[in-house]
Design a protein around this motif. Structure first.
Motif, PDB file in Angstrom:
ATOM      1  N   ARG A 191      43.443  30.585  20.942  1.00  0.00           N
ATOM      2  CA  ARG A 191      42.928  31.159  19.702  1.00  0.00           C
ATOM      3  C   ARG A 191      42.555  30.056  18.728  1.00  0.00           C
ATOM      4  O   ARG A 191      43.053  28.943  18.807  1.00  0.00           O
ATOM      5  CB  ARG A 191      43.922  32.133  19.084  1.00  0.00           C
ATOM      6  CG  ARG A 191      45.258  31.570  18.719  1.00  0.00           C
ATOM      7  CD  ARG A 191      46.209  32.698  18.271  1.00  0.00           C
ATOM      8  NE  ARG A 191      47.581  32.276  18.269  1.00  0.00           N
ATOM      9  CZ  ARG A 191      48.227  31.825  17.205  1.00  0.00           C
ATOM     10  NH1 ARG A 191      47.614  31.742  16.037  1.00  0.00           N
ATOM     11  NH2 ARG A 191      49.489  31.470  17.282  1.00  0.00           N
ATOM     12  N   ILE A 192      41.670  30.414  17.818  1.00  0.00           N
ATOM     13  CA  ILE A 192      41.214  29.474  16.801  1.00  0.00           C
ATOM     14  C   ILE A 192      42.201  29.510  15.639  1.00  0.00           C
ATOM     15  O   ILE A 192      42.579  30.583  15.162  1.00  0.00           O
ATOM     16  CB  ILE A 192      39.791  29.842  16.310  1.00  0.00           C
ATOM     17  CG1 ILE A 192      38.814  29.937  17.492  1.00  0.00           C
ATOM     18  CG2 ILE A 192      39.301  28.818  15.279  1.00  0.00           C
ATOM     19  CD1 ILE A 192      38.657  28.668  18.284  1.00  0.00           C
ATOM     20  N   ILE A 193      42.613  28.330  15.198  1.00  0.00           N
ATOM     21  CA  ILE A 193      43.526  28.211  14.068  1.00  0.00           C
ATOM     22  C   ILE A 193      42.913  27.260  13.042  1.00  0.00           C
ATOM     23  O   ILE A 193      41.913  26.582  13.314  1.00  0.00           O
ATOM     24  CB  ILE A 193      44.917  27.688  14.505  1.00  0.00           C
ATOM     25  CG1 ILE A 193      44.785  26.286  15.138  1.00  0.00           C
ATOM     26  CG2 ILE A 193      45.592  28.671  15.445  1.00  0.00           C
ATOM     27  CD1 ILE A 193      46.107  25.585  15.376  1.00  0.00           C
ATOM     28  N   THR A 194      43.514  27.200  11.875  1.00  0.00           N
ATOM     29  CA  THR A 194      43.106  26.265  10.840  1.00  0.00           C
ATOM     30  C   THR A 194      44.126  25.139  10.784  1.00  0.00           C
ATOM     31  O   THR A 194      45.332  25.385  10.784  1.00  0.00           O
ATOM     32  CB  THR A 194      43.029  26.978   9.475  1.00  0.00           C
ATOM     33  OG1 THR A 194      42.049  28.021   9.559  1.00  0.00           O
ATOM     34  CG2 THR A 194      42.630  26.016   8.374  1.00  0.00           C
ATOM     35  N   VAL A 195      43.640  23.899  10.768  1.00  0.00           N
ATOM     36  CA  VAL A 195      44.511  22.724  10.703  1.00  0.00           C
ATOM     37  C   VAL A 195      44.125  21.898   9.487  1.00  0.00           C
ATOM     38  O   VAL A 195      42.943  21.601   9.281  1.00  0.00           O
ATOM     39  CB  VAL A 195      44.390  21.873  11.985  1.00  0.00           C
ATOM     40  CG1 VAL A 195      45.113  20.543  11.832  1.00  0.00           C
ATOM     41  CG2 VAL A 195      44.926  22.638  13.188  1.00  0.00           C
ATOM     42  N   LYS A 196      45.131  21.547   8.699  1.00  0.00           N
ATOM     43  CA  LYS A 196      44.896  20.636   7.575  1.00  0.00           C
ATOM     44  C   LYS A 196      45.038  19.204   8.081  1.00  0.00           C
ATOM     45  O   LYS A 196      45.893  18.914   8.913  1.00  0.00           O
ATOM     46  CB  LYS A 196      45.894  20.907   6.449  1.00  0.00           C
ATOM     47  CG  LYS A 196      45.645  22.233   5.757  1.00  0.00           C
ATOM     48  CD  LYS A 196      46.645  22.445   4.653  1.00  0.00           C
ATOM     49  CE  LYS A 196      46.334  23.704   3.874  1.00  0.00           C
ATOM     50  NZ  LYS A 196      46.437  24.918   4.666  1.00  0.00           N
ATOM     51  N   CYS A 197      44.203  18.325   7.557  1.00  0.00           N
ATOM     52  CA  CYS A 197      44.222  16.914   7.949  1.00  0.00           C
ATOM     53  C   CYS A 197      44.375  16.057   6.707  1.00  0.00           C
ATOM     54  O   CYS A 197      43.640  16.232   5.730  1.00  0.00           O
ATOM     55  CB  CYS A 197      42.937  16.535   8.675  1.00  0.00           C
ATOM     56  SG  CYS A 197      42.645  17.474  10.186  1.00  0.00           S
ATOM     57  N   ARG A 198      45.336  15.136   6.770  1.00  0.00           N
ATOM     58  CA  ARG A 198      45.546  14.202   5.663  1.00  0.00           C
ATOM     59  C   ARG A 198      44.516  13.085   5.783  1.00  0.00           C
ATOM     60  O   ARG A 198      44.373  12.480   6.836  1.00  0.00           O
ATOM     61  CB  ARG A 198      46.963  13.629   5.726  1.00  0.00           C
ATOM     62  CG  ARG A 198      47.254  12.662   4.576  1.00  0.00           C
ATOM     63  CD  ARG A 198      48.651  12.067   4.669  1.00  0.00           C
ATOM     64  NE  ARG A 198      49.656  13.118   4.602  1.00  0.00           N
ATOM     65  CZ  ARG A 198      50.705  13.196   5.428  1.00  0.00           C
ATOM     66  NH1 ARG A 198      50.884  12.313   6.364  1.00  0.00           N
ATOM     67  NH2 ARG A 198      51.567  14.182   5.290  1.00  0.00           N
ATOM     68  N   PRO A 199      43.801  12.785   4.697  1.00  0.00           N
ATOM     69  CA  PRO A 199      42.800  11.718   4.778  1.00  0.00           C
ATOM     70  C   PRO A 199      43.460  10.368   5.031  1.00  0.00           C
ATOM     71  O   PRO A 199      44.648  10.187   4.763  1.00  0.00           O
ATOM     72  CB  PRO A 199      42.117  11.749   3.412  1.00  0.00           C
ATOM     73  CG  PRO A 199      42.932  12.624   2.548  1.00  0.00           C
ATOM     74  CD  PRO A 199      43.875  13.408   3.388  1.00  0.00           C
TER      75      PRO A 199
END
Length: 201
Positions: free
Chosen positions: A85-93
């Protein structure tokens, strides 16, 4: 991929979503100052002061406003689910954006109490080079301890893989061959992933 506030990171002690971090290292998250104090005997061994930190006190504080996250879509293969399934991932710059390093995906909540490793998939079907390489994150201990077979991966390979994959997999997509950032992954990336898992030995 709009910047969003840095929220919903798992607390290092209880895994509750939080928006506060250790103000000394600025890389470990805690839902309360008390949880940081409780975890301090362990955390102090890894707590290296951030070079850009404004505050070297060991307290749990919200990150400064300028620390912006990016959000991208990723593909999650859960062992007990039948389909990815498609999820949302946060990425730290990256700490120093001018050096062109890739953002750090915050995926620890999918690997509780497990170390993660990653591989970069640069070839798709029939060995064709991928214009946008795929970044696979997994737990090497899940593979080595023969955890339950990942049913979502089993499904996309129709059970035809020579060796079955165990444990969770999170897949992000680089936004170009230089691998300096991520773009949204989606169902169009499944054929290349299926080819990889079929060839995995």
């Amino acid at each position: 991929m709009n910047p969003v506030p840095a929220i919903n990171h798992p607390c290092a002690l209880c895994c509750r979503p939080t928006s506060m971090w250790c103000s000394r290292c600025q890389s470990t998250w805690y839902c309360t100052p008390e949880h940081l104090q409780t975890d301090w005997p362990r955390h102090r061994r890894e707590c290296v002061p951030a070079t850009h930190a404004q505050n070297y006190n060991v307290i749990a504080t919200p990150p400064p406003a300028e620390q912006q996250m990016i959000t991208v879509s990723a593909i999650l293969f859960e062992p007990e689910e039948e389909r990815p399934r498609i999820i949302t991932v946060k990425c730290r710059p990256p700490q120093v954006p001018s050096q062109g390093m890739c953002p750090q995906p915050l995926i620890g909540m999918h690997f509780p109490h497990e170390q993660t490793e990653s591989i970069v998939l640069t070839q798709g079907l029939n060995g064709e080079p991928l214009r946008f390489p795929l970044h696979l994150w997994y737990s090497p201990t899940a593979l080595s301890r023969c955890a339950p077979v990942n049913r979502a991966i089993y499904h996309i390979t129709s059970g035809a893989a020579a060796k079955h994959w165990c444990g969770t997999v999170v897949v992000l997509k680089f936004n170009g061959s230089r691998r300096q950032g991520y773009s949204d992954a989606g169902s169009n990336d499944l054929p290349a992933l299926s080819a990889y898992f079929l060839a995995y030995k």
